[in-house]
Enzyme design. Sequence first.
Site, mmCIF file in Angstrom:
data_model
loop_
_atom_site.group_PDB
_atom_site.id
_atom_site.type_symbol
_atom_site.label_atom_id
_atom_site.label_comp_id
_atom_site.label_asym_id
_atom_site.label_seq_id
_atom_site.Cartn_x
_atom_site.Cartn_y
_atom_site.Cartn_z
ATOM 1 N N ASP A 82 71.625 -1.284 54.409
ATOM 2 C CA ASP A 82 70.184 -1.202 54.180
ATOM 3 C C ASP A 82 69.929 -0.697 52.763
ATOM 4 O OD1 ASP A 82 67.487 -1.373 54.926
ATOM 5 O OD2 ASP A 82 67.430 0.737 55.522
ATOM 6 N N ASP A 104 68.032 -4.824 47.771
ATOM 7 C CA ASP A 104 66.650 -4.440 47.474
ATOM 8 C C ASP A 104 66.394 -4.555 45.976
ATOM 9 O OD1 ASP A 104 64.165 -3.365 47.143
ATOM 10 O OD2 ASP A 104 64.612 -1.443 48.109
ATOM 11 N N GLY A 203 59.954 0.548 57.407
ATOM 12 C CA GLY A 203 58.967 1.572 57.734
ATOM 13 C C GLY A 203 58.277 1.314 59.055
ATOM 14 N N GLY A 204 59.016 0.781 60.016
ATOM 15 C CA GLY A 204 58.419 0.424 61.296
ATOM 16 C C GLY A 204 57.934 1.603 62.112
ATOM 17 N N ASN A 225 62.551 -2.149 61.068
ATOM 18 C CA ASN A 225 63.418 -1.017 60.765
ATOM 19 C C ASN A 225 62.777 0.257 61.300
ATOM 20 O OD1 ASN A 225 64.930 -2.894 59.385
ATOM 21 N ND2 ASN A 225 64.931 -1.797 57.447
#
Length: 279
Positions: A82, A104, A203-204, A225
């Site tokens: 991640d 990212d 940022g779930g 996530n």
Amino acid sequence: MPLVTLSDVLQPALKRGHAVAGLVTLGWEDMRAYVAAAEAENVPVILQAGPSCRDHTPLPVLGKMFRYLAEGSSVPVVAHLDHGYTADECREALESGFTSLMFDGSRLPLQQNIDETAAIAEMAHAAGISCEGEIGFVGYADGESSAGTDPDEAAQFARDTKVDAMAISVGNVHLQENKEGGLDEPRIRAIEALTPVPLVIHGGSGVPMAQRQHLARTSKICKYNIGTELRMAFGQALRAAVNSDPSRFDRVQILKDTHDPLVAATRTVLQGFKGDDPC
């Protein structure tokens, strides 16, 4: 069962109308609880090694831990890097047995993000594993502000990078401790109209449960996530375990008491993403 790739779990989710949880790990206690919860719910799970996890435990060690858990699991498990920020970091994860790389480049100019993500995707695909990219920066609660994803740029990004999953910025933020926010559904619909790629919400934890459930079933969002709310559950369980007997000092015994509460909290999260036939 052996580790599977991100595509192995997201493509069925896309077709059947459910989502898969990308659970942010920090150590052995949470990752084994996450797999136990996934087995109890009979759903696949994505174990994620983010930057803070990698600062604490080297990637080669994490790879072996993920593989050990996957091989003993009755459900599919993905070993996911991640927020990889460099090609070297992504390559190390690949060599450590990870089955999914998330590069990212969301802070980079669009074309640079496309070029660098495409190179990571090519490396991943050559090794038979998956790649996730991010277009539109997802900010942090009490930190950097988000930059929302432009639908046309998202379509170009997905087409030119050939990623297997695309993280988008649609009102979500990292490290949010409450669920008072909400995702920008019109922006989501505009993005998914222009690309067939499974979408990812970082940022779930800050997304209201009802909206998670609705979008898991009705949109191309196939991966959420989840980190903060489960870290909070672990912290509460650990605090209770420590305070229950101040004379205890054996950390193994203390940490064992966090397992069942964390499994229960994780099962609640996983239930929110289920479809009719999640596995």
